[in-house]
Structures are given as structure tokens and as C-alpha cells.
Design an enzyme around this catalytic site. Structure first.
Site, PDB file in Angstrom:
ATOM      1  N   ASP A 257      12.729  21.698 -32.435  1.00  0.00           N
ATOM      2  CA  ASP A 257      13.288  20.510 -33.065  1.00  0.00           C
ATOM      3  C   ASP A 257      14.201  19.721 -32.148  1.00  0.00           C
ATOM      4  O   ASP A 257      14.704  18.669 -32.522  1.00  0.00           O
ATOM      5  CB  ASP A 257      14.019  20.875 -34.369  1.00  0.00           C
ATOM      6  CG  ASP A 257      15.206  21.805 -34.132  1.00  0.00           C
ATOM      7  OD1 ASP A 257      15.636  21.942 -32.974  1.00  0.00           O
ATOM      8  OD2 ASP A 257      15.693  22.387 -35.105  1.00  0.00           O
TER       9      ASP A 257
ATOM     10  N   ASP B 120      16.967  24.252 -30.573  1.00  0.00           N
ATOM     11  CA  ASP B 120      16.116  24.858 -29.556  1.00  0.00           C
ATOM     12  C   ASP B 120      16.365  24.296 -28.160  1.00  0.00           C
ATOM     13  O   ASP B 120      15.571  24.511 -27.256  1.00  0.00           O
ATOM     14  CB  ASP B 120      14.640  24.639 -29.930  1.00  0.00           C
ATOM     15  CG  ASP B 120      14.305  25.210 -31.290  1.00  0.00           C
ATOM     16  OD1 ASP B 120      14.723  26.344 -31.559  1.00  0.00           O
ATOM     17  OD2 ASP B 120      13.636  24.531 -32.081  1.00  0.00           O
TER      18      ASP B 120
ATOM     19  N   CYS C 293       3.515   1.682   2.618  1.00  0.00           N
ATOM     20  CA  CYS C 293       4.772   0.966   2.354  1.00  0.00           C
ATOM     21  C   CYS C 293       5.690   1.808   1.470  1.00  0.00           C
ATOM     22  O   CYS C 293       6.873   1.995   1.772  1.00  0.00           O
ATOM     23  CB  CYS C 293       4.496  -0.362   1.663  1.00  0.00           C
ATOM     24  SG  CYS C 293       3.488  -1.504   2.585  1.00  0.00           S
TER      25      CYS C 293
ATOM     26  N   CYS D  53       0.846  -1.194   0.000  1.00  0.00           N
ATOM     27  CA  CYS D  53       0.000   0.000   0.000  1.00  0.00           C
ATOM     28  C   CYS D  53       0.875   1.235   0.000  1.00  0.00           C
ATOM     29  O   CYS D  53       2.104   1.148   0.053  1.00  0.00           O
ATOM     30  CB  CYS D  53      -0.946   0.007   1.201  1.00  0.00           C
ATOM     31  SG  CYS D  53      -0.108   0.283   2.771  1.00  0.00           S
TER      32      CYS D  53
ATOM     33  N   ASP E 225       8.885  27.120 -32.342  1.00  0.00           N
ATOM     34  CA  ASP E 225       9.792  27.522 -33.397  1.00  0.00           C
ATOM     35  C   ASP E 225       9.046  27.451 -34.725  1.00  0.00           C
ATOM     36  O   ASP E 225       8.112  26.668 -34.869  1.00  0.00           O
ATOM     37  CB  ASP E 225      10.996  26.578 -33.388  1.00  0.00           C
ATOM     38  CG  ASP E 225      11.984  26.917 -34.485  1.00  0.00           C
ATOM     39  OD1 ASP E 225      12.286  28.100 -34.656  1.00  0.00           O
ATOM     40  OD2 ASP E 225      12.453  25.982 -35.168  1.00  0.00           O
TER      41      ASP E 225
END
Length: 855
Positions: free
Chosen positions: A648, A652, A16, A13, A450
Site C-alpha cells: 500500500d 510497506d 552528443c 546523436c 501484502d
């Protein structure tokens, strides 16, 4: 810092996972610690000078769990050995045997109630053996003997639950184990009390305890929890289907040519430079370039692109694609873990194991949830005893509070949704690298993109040539010489137009690039320049004579390329980079999602404005150098915007890293770009739109899951504590509590699985893409030779080899047609027939085949 993944065992759970995460965070040199309950994994970065895997494993074990380094094979298990599926199978077997023992237990304990409520007959033997005070011990012992196998089959709840309790970190297993063990212990205590009653002639005591054994509850609680866990395991198994599909795309062996002979080797033995043979029906085992042969590849599972791709010598091929028609030989360039398919698998696997920031709230709650529930159970039973309730009543209240509480749903709320969401994205060519990126993407309000290669095709063509004082051929020769060594898209356009006109480039030396402005070189004692207005201004070259021409180009959306010799202008070329077929539709959809769109471009203001107006973009920022894009993103963030940058992924990179979310577009074989948070396998802005839609759907699903998990516990725990009993007489039994708890976890998982029905919105753009890709020049001719007719048809809409075959088959079936040749590249078909066929008949046949006759 080293990134490492570990397999963690024993977690059940969110309490844990929170404890494991807390234990590892305490180690010096650890960062970005993320524990995923769904995948049973631990992911972190650590300083190798301060800690190591052994210390990390020791910290996990000290917290009461098991851990091991997740190696290459564990990271990419074969689908048949999927741990989630194996766990579901084990759970199913345990559940079947638990039910087999539980049913007779329930019948023995409740046969009288069944007879009253449903009129079921009770055999005389059953009444003789189990009914009446005189049979009370037999009645109790029969149930105990049947319950013990159930408890043994589900011993995990007791072992793990009490172990974690003694470690000071109780979890869901602790709640279930305590509730079931308490019910069984009370049943044993009841047997001793009944034995005492028999020995002392107190049959009233025997009768009282004979009706309050709770033994069936001890078996029912763990069985119902196992029912929920089994359904949960099955549902969780479905969350990894996208990853399994990707794993199946990775071939296990490859055919290579070595020493002039073909041999089959495991893909792990492929080396860069190997010549690989792929025949129809086989998958591409590595990334590379076709050396010989021609075929069509189905790349839909990798890129999401449904149309098959035609591949010839010189074309790139991507690992995982299916070869459909012909045989090819290709040169391997990326092998092993560097291949596209392996990188996709790794990214999807890491994303599914990551944690979204919203999960921190659930972790904080989980850290105190189980101890709080234990205190509530003790307090509730104590209060009822103080109010005068019986020990049995108070005991029932405590058990019910313990088993109805559900920390599982808190732990599953975020990881299931993230795993399904990132897997669904991968199916559609959208790779989102982490849960944090997914959550951030859902909240962006501004998209910066861009222009070149993102909004446009990135392959400009020369639309006008304007020499000034020199012949056209000389201008093209100088232009080609200046651009010969450049990899810029505009350079390719210049070289292309020169080649088309049969002009050879002038040999030049002394090349010097002016970043973002142009290039300089020397030839025949002259200095030649090629670039934009900024470069000419820096060199003192006046542009007044061509100002009108520059304005006209800019107004048309073309980019001017200026050329100078020494200190005088000698000409200009106009280059146009056409928008992609889906760009305008994508921008429209961004607006529909409530996002502002900003375009960054190095073009001048008039060119940028023309593109902005054409695409319907709110704002365009012109004259931006690559190194300045990140600064513009930062300005938007400073103004309070959450920004997604689409570029790209190479030029960039700084802007992608600066943005709240960086999206690399058109990086099909370079998917491991560190600066991007998401990678789109196709150069399609619509995928960026779908990434935002998917992120919002996942975040909405997580919020729904967390709401359900929290509201369930807020409502059910007080009910289990008996708050409505004084007024309405409503009291939940431990059995109902266990059933409700199981249902809670199942509901959370099933709600997350709804994300599997997410569909990308491409339908509206597909028609535009087909129209754009199939534009042709209208040109037809007819020629008669005796009774034979030959006709060339211009056909719009053919996109691949399948289209070519469809058109060929449709025309061949026409009456009188004796020969058909279809040219896919030229968008045309040549038909020979023994009769004169009207144009309208051709048009109808072509239309019926799904295409358009345009000439």
C-alpha cells in the site's frame, strides 16, 4: 542532494548525449547524471556544497553545447508550444525549400541519364546550354548555384558538425557535414580543373571532371538526411502525446467562493481551504473533499478506471477528473504542484527523461563510434588509392562511409521506447518512475504482495461475535471502546458492527498500542486488551477454551480478534477481509508470466493458508509484522531472486524500498511515495500484471532497436567501404548512403511507436468485478391496489449513475408502466403499472438493458 533538470541544445546523436553526460559527470558532487537525446534534457542530482547550476551549464557549454535550467514553465509547456512539434514544423519548411532547389539540380546533372533510362525528352534549350564539353563550366556552375542555397538551409550540419569536430567530439553532424562539404569542395576543385583544361586546350581533362562533379551529392546528402530527420521529428512528436494529454487535464483556472461571492482565479492562486465550485463539463482543479452537491466524475484519464464515479458530500475528488452531471462545491486540500495531476505529469516527464541501464551499452559505443567511422573512411579511401583506384573512386568511398554511418539510431533506441512506454503506462493508471525501474521490472521472477488492501479489499467486516461469560452487548461495548481511537481497518469493522446493533462504546483511558499485536486501555478499574494470539500469550492469558473456535475461524479465512479483561478472556470476534474481484485473476496471470507469487500477512498460519489456497498462491508467510516485511524480501533476494514488492506504499515502505522494484498499489492521491518505483492509480492487482507486461514489452522493443542500430552499421559500413566491389562490382553511392542512414533512424523510431498499441488485459476480470460489486439480497414483494400493480425488483449489475439511468429508461418504456424509481445503492427498482406484468417480461427488459433480474 538536489535534483535538477536542464534543457540542452545542439545535441543531434548519441555521441552528443554521451559527451554532455561525460562532461557533467566530471564535476565534483554530481550523481545520477542522465542525458536524454529525445527530450534534449539533462537530469542529475548534485551536492549544492560542491557545485551549482552555473557550473553545470558551464561544463555543458565547454563540451560544445548549450544549456539552461528547466523551470516550472519549461517542465510543463502548453501543448501548442511543444518543442518537438515546433522542431518538426521548422524541419518541414527547411525540407520543402531544400527539395525545391534539389529537383532542378538533379535534372541538370542527370537529364541525360533520365533520357537513357526512362526515355524522357530533353528540351533543345537544355541541350544547347548544358550538354557537350564546351558547356562544362556552365553545367557545373548552374549546379553549384543551386546547391549553395541547399547547403545554407541545412547549415546546421556544417556549423555544429565542424564545431564538435574541432572540440574533439565529432558526432553525426560531423559525419554529414564532412561528407557533404567534401563533395561540394571536390565540385569546386573540378570547376578549377576544367577551367585549367580550357585554358590549356585539354578537353579530355574537361570531359573527365565534367562527369565527376559530385555537386548534386552535396545537396542530396543533406536533403535526404533532412527527410529522415523530419520523419524522425514527426514520429518523436507522437511519443509525447500521452504527456500532452495529461497536460490538457490540468485546468488553467478555477471558480472559488471568497467573501460569499464566486470569482474565477488562475489555478496558481488556489490556496488550501478554498471552497471551489465545479459545474458540468469542467475539470477538477485541485484535490479535495466534496462539501455539497452530487455528481459523477469521469476519472478515466487519471486512474484508467472507465466507469464514472458518483461523488457526494464527504467524498474525495481528484484533480484532472471531468465533472459530468451535477454541480459540486469542494474544499481544496492539495493545490498547485501538490495536486495529483501535477505529480503525475512530473513523474511521467522525469521517467521519459531517465535512462535504462541497457542504454549504457549504447552510450559506450557512441563514445567511440564517430571517431572510428572517420578513421574507417580515411583508411578505406587510402587503401583504394594504394590498390590503384582513381582519386574520384576513393573520394566517393570516403564520403559514402561518412554519410551511411548512423549514430542517431543508437541514441534513439532506448529513450523513444522509454518515453512511449511510460506514457502508455500513465494512460492506463500505471506510473513507472524511471527507465531503470522499467528495465528491472521486466526481469523480476518473484512477486511479493501484502494481503490486506492489496489482495483483499482492506475493509474487513465482522462475521462472528463470540462472548465468553459476558453478554454480547457488553462484549461489543468493550470492543468498540478499545478500538474507538484506532485507524486500523479491523477497528473500523468493530465500530461498524457495534453501531449496527445499537451498542454504545465504553469510555476508556490510558490507551497503549502494542505494535503488530493489539491495544490496551483502562475503564472502571479494569485493564482491557484487544489483539491477536501473540498479545494474549505475552500477557499469560490461555486460549485453550477457544482453540477449536480459533481453528474454525482460521480455516474459514477469518481473522480472530481476542478480547480480555485483566487476566481472563472475555470473547472473540471473527473478521473477514474479502479478496478483490480481480485478485485471483491477477495472480493467475502472474503465474502465466512465469512469476512466483508470495503473500505476506500478519494473520496466523491457518488464516493465511486459507487465503493462499483460495487465491492459488504458491507460498504464504504468516505472522509477519510490518517492520519484518523487508527482511523477508531480503531473504528472497539473498536466494538469488529478483523481487517486486506490491504493497500500500505506507506500512510497506521499508519492503518497497528493499525490493528490486517497489510497486505502490491503491495510492491514487499519494503518488509521490519515495519508496516505490511504480505507482498504480487504482487498487487493482491486474494493473501490477500490466506493469510487468508493459515493462517486458518496452525492454523487448529496446533490444530490437539496439539490434537494428548495431546490425545496420555492421553491415552498411563495410558495404560503403567497397568490400564487395572486387568480387561483385557492388559499390554504394553517397546518395544511397545518405538515404539508407535516414531510413535507419526512422525505422528505430517507428518500431518504438508500436508500443502505443499496448493494451491492458482487463477484459476477463471486468465481468468478475461487476458481479462482485453488484451482489444483492434477494427480496421481492408484490401488492395490488385495484387495477394498479406495484413491484420491487432486485437488479444485479448496476454500478454507477449511468447504469441507474439505463435501467430507469428501459423500465419506463414498458407498456402500462406509470412510475419507476431506481435505487442504485440498494440495487433495486420500484415499478408502478396499470397492468399485471409477468416476472419473465421484466427479466427480458432488464437483460436487454445489459443487467440481470435476480428477484
Amino acid at each position: 542532494m538536489k535534483k535538477e533538470r536542464f534543457t540542452v541544445t545542439g545535441m543531434t546523436c548519441s555521441a552528443c548525449s554521451a559527451r554532455v553526460e561525460q562532461a557533467v559527470r566530471k564535476l565534483a558532487g554530481t550523481e545520477e547524471v542522465s542525458v536524454n537525446l529525445l527530450t534534449n534534457s539533462l537530469q542529475l542530482r548534485y551536492d549544492e556544497q560542491q557545485t551549482n547550476p552555473a557550473a553545470i551549464i558551464a561544463a555543458v557549454e565547454a563540451a560544445g553545447y548549450g544549456a539552461s535550467v528547466k523551470g516550472a514553465k519549461a517542465e510543463q509547456p502548453a501543448p501548442a508550444e511543444d518543442p518537438l512539434q515546433r522542431h518538426a514544423a521548422e524541419m518541414r519548411s527547411r525540407l520543402i525549400w531544400s527539395v525545391a532547389f534539389l529537383l532542378p539540380t538533379l535534372y541538370i546533372s542527370m537529364h541525360g541519364l533520365f533520357a537513357q533510362l526512362f526515355g524522357l525528352p530533353v528540351p533543345a534549350l537544355v541541350r544547347t546550354v548544358f550538354d557537350g564539353p564546351e558547356n562544362a563550366i556552365t553545367f557545373a556552375f548552374a549546379q553549384l548555384l543551386l546547391v549553395l542555397p541547399i547547403m545554407y538551409l541545412n547549415r546546421h550540419y556544417y556549423i555544429a558538425g565542424f564545431r564538435n569536430l574541432f572540440h574533439g567530439a565529432p558526432n553525426m553532424d560531423s559525419l554529414v557535414g564532412m561528407g557533404s562539404m567534401a563533395a561540394a569542395a571536390f565540385g569546386v576543385f573540378a570547376i578549377f580543373r576544367m577551367s585549367w583544361g580550357f585554358g590549356h586546350g585539354d578537353l579530355a581533362l574537361v570531359a573527365a571532371y565534367g562527369k565527376n562533379l559530385y555537386l548534386e551529392s552535396a545537396g542530396m546528402i543533406v536533403t535526404l538526411i533532412t527527410v529522415g530527420k523530419y520523419l524522425e521529428a514527426r514520429a518523436k512528436g507522437q511519443t509525447g502525446q500521452a504527456l500532452e494529454k495529461l497536460m490538457r487535464l490540468a485546468p488553467q483556472q478555477a471558480t472559488v467562493v471568497r467573501g460569499g461571492k464566486e470569482c474565477v482565479v488562475p489555478v496558481e492562486q488556489l490556496a488550501v481551504g478554498d471552497e471551489v465550485v465545479v459545474r458540468p463539463g469542467e475539470r477538477i482543479p485541485a484535490d479535495g473533499t466534496v462539501v455539497s452537491g452530487e455528481t459523477t466524475l469521469d476519472e478515466s484519464a487519471i486512474t484508467g478506471e472507465p466507469m464514472p464515479a458518483l461523488k457526494r458530500a464527504g467524498d474525495r475528488v481528484t484533480s484532472g477528473a471531468m465533472n459530468q452531471r451535477g454541480a459540486i462545491h469542494f474544499r481544496a486540500e492539495r493545490v498547485g504542484e501538490e495536486t495529483t495531476i501535477r505529480q503525475i505529469i512530473r513523474l511521467v516527464d522525469e521517467a521519459s527523461a531517465s535512462k535504462a541501464p541497457i542504454a549504457r551499452m549504447a552510450d559506450k559505443i557512441a563514445g567511440v563510434f564517430v571517431p572510428a567511422v572517420i578513421l574507417i573512411a580515411l583508411a578505406a579511401s587510402g587503401i583504394w588509392l594504394a590498390l590503384g583506384a582513381s582519386v574520384e573512386f576513393a573520394f566517393s568511398i570516403a564520403i559514402c562511409v561518412l554519410v551511411i554511418s548512423c549514430p542517431c539510431s543508437l541514441g534513439l533506441a532506448t529513450p523513444v521506447a522509454i518515453m512511449v512506454g511510460t506514457g502508455k503506462g500513465a494512460e492506463n493508471g500505471i506510473l513507472i518512475k524511471s527507465g531503470e525501474a522499467l528495465e528491472t521490472l521486466a526481469s523480476v521472477d518473484t512477486v511479493v504482495m501484502d494481503k490486506t488492501g492489496t489482495i483483499t479489499e482492506g475493509r474487513p467486516r465482522i462475521t462472528s461475535v463470540m462472548p465468553l461469560g459476558i453478554p454480547r452487548e457488553e462484549l461489543l461495548a468493550i470492543a468498540a471502546g478499545l478500538e474507538a481511537g484506532s485507524e486500523h481497518p479491523l477497528a473500523a469493522a468493530v465500530l461498524s458492527v457495534a453501531a449496527e446493533e445499537g451498542v454504545s462504546s465504553r469510555a476508556m483511558t490510558g490507551f497503549a498500542a502494542a505494535l503488530g499485536r493489539g491495544v490496551e486501555a483502562r475503564a472502571d478499574g479494569h485493564v482491557y486488551l484487544a489483539g491477536n494470539e501473540r498479545l494474549m500469550a505475552e500477557r499469560g492469558i490461555g486460549l485453550a477454551p477457544v482453540r477449536e473456535k480459533l481453528d474454525a475461524l482460521a480455516a474459514a479465512g477469518a481473522t480472530p480478534l481476542l478480547f480480555a479483561a485483566d487476566d481472563r478472556l472475555i470473547g472473540l470476534l471473527g473478521a473477514a477481509d474479502e479478496p478483490k474481484a480481480t485478485s485471483r485473476e491477477a495472480i493467475k496471470r502472474f503465474h502465466a508470466l512465469g512469476l512466483s507469487v508470495v503473500m505476506l500477512t500478519g494473520d496466523n498460519e491457518r488464516t493465511a493458508e486459507a487465503m493462499r489456497a483460495r487465491m492459488g498462491i504458491e507460498r504464504a508467510i504468516a505472522g509477519v509484522l510490518p517492520e519484518h516485511k523487508a527482511a523477508h524480501v531480503k531473504e528472497l533476494q539473498a536466494a538469488g531472486h529478483r523481487v517486486a514488492m506490491i504493497g500500500d506504499g505506507i506500512n510497506d515502505a521499508p519492503a518497497l524500498a528493499q525490493a528490486d522494484v517497489g510497486i505502490a498499489i491503491g495510492a491514487g492521491t499519494d503518488i509521490a511515495i519515495d519508496s516505490a518505483d511504480a505507482v498504480l492509480m487504482k487498487s487493482d492487482l491486474l494493473d501490477a500484471v500490466n506493469a510487468v507486461r508493459l515493462a517486458r514489452a518496452v525492454l523487448r522493443n529496446i533490444k530490437e532497436n539496439l539490434f537494428w542500430a548495431l546490425i545496420y552499421n555492421v553491415v552498411c559500413i563495410p558495404l560503403a567501404a567497397g568490400v564487395l566491389y572486387p568480387a561483385l562490382g557492388v559499390k554504394l553511392s553517397p546518395v544511397i548512403g545518405a538515404a539508407t542512414m535516414s531510413l535507419s533512424s526512422v525505422c528505430v523510431v517507428l518500431n518504438a511507436l508500436r508500443l502505443r498499441f499496448f493494451r491492458p488485459a482487463h477484459a476477463a476480470a471486468e465481468a468478475g468485478r461487476r458481479r462482485e460489486a453488484a451482489e444483492v439480497i434477494h427480496n421481492a414483494k408484490e401488492k395490488k391496489e385495484g387495477s394498479m400493480m406495484e413491484k420491487t425488483l432486485k437488479i444485479k449489475g448496476m454500478m454507477c449513475a449511468h447504469c441507474q439511468q439505463h435501467v430507469h429508461d428501459a423500465l419506463s418504456k414498458m407498456a402500462g408502466v406509470t412510475n419507476v424509481t431506481v435505487d442504485l445503492a440498494g440495487g433495486s427498482a420500484s415499478v408502478e403499472a396499470t397492468r399485471e406484468i409477468p416476472q419473465q417480461e421484466f427479466a427480458q427488459v432488464i437483460a436487454d438493458a445489459g443487467y440481470e433480474l435476480v428477484g
